[in-house]
Design a protein around this motif. Structure first.
Motif: not given
Length: 218
Positions: A169-187
């Motif tokens: 998690l950062a202001a800018e990162l190289p594009k890579a995969d991320v799971t929808r479940a992990d996105v929800a956890a961050v939200l």
């Protein structure tokens, strides 16, 4: 405990988010356009309210947000080839959510965007992808310009793999995969993080636990 309104409450990320909010002692309020989603989402522990993102106005959004302390915008026009729905859902849905939150007296607003939305588009970009990028970009611009306590999360390439609990998690990162479940956890995590207010972060799969990533992201 607080009520969290989820715009696009039957989406894939939203359904993971309902689970995570219940675990963190929040009450999720799933806003959906179809009554047929009610039983499924109530079974996951969400309160369900009807809201048609495309057809209703900001006042209807404000009414749907009644009693909530925060709004999470997770809606999207879907993967189909309909460029118009990128505008009516991804952009106008966000704009009406922002105004609806303001009308309802809600200051906390978290928006799901996508990484790379500020990058210039090549001249040969297809109409649907251009509409998608422009809608997400303009929605983020509008939220950043608002007086809300906003956070924008920009995931990379979404997958349906199981949650890992580990992200970058950062202001800018190289594009890579991320799971929808992990996105929800961050939200769910940023909703309770004061330091995330006024931040726009790229989100990719990584090797840092979610809570630690939120606490240390720059």
């Amino acid at each position: 405990m607080s009520r969290i309104a989820i715009v696009g409450g039957h989406g894939q990320i939203a359904r993971h988010l309902i689970h995570d909010l219940r675990r963190s002692d929040h009450d999720p309020v799933a806003l959906v356009r179809k009554e047929e989603y009610r039983a499924e989402l109530e079974g996951k522990g969400a309160e369900v309210r009807l809201l048609d993102i495309e057809r209703q106005d900001a006042a209807a959004f404000a009414a749907a947000f009644a009693g909530c302390e925060a709004v999470v915008f997770t809606a999207g026009g879907g993967p189909d080839g309909n460029a118009e729905r990128k505008r009516t859902v991804d952009l106008e849905g966000s704009l009406k959510s922002i105004e609806g939150a303001r009308m309802a007296g809600i200051s906390r607003f978290v928006q799901v965007s996508a990484s790379g939305m500020d990058d210039p588009l090549p001249a040969h970009t297809g109409a649907v992808w251009r509409a998608y990028v422009e809608a997400k970009r303009d929605a983020d611009i509008a939220l950043r310009a608002s007086d809300l306590d906003w956070t924008i999360i920009r995931p990379g390439i979404l997958t349906d793999d199981p949650a890992t609990g580990l992200v970058s998690l950062a202001a800018e990162l190289p594009k890579a995969d991320v799971t929808r479940a992990d996105v929800a956890a961050v939200l769910a995590g940023v909703l309770d993080s004061r330091r995330s207010i006024g931040r726009q972060w790229d989100l990719m799969g990584g090797d840092t636990p979610v809570a630690e990533a939120i606490a240390s992201a720059s």
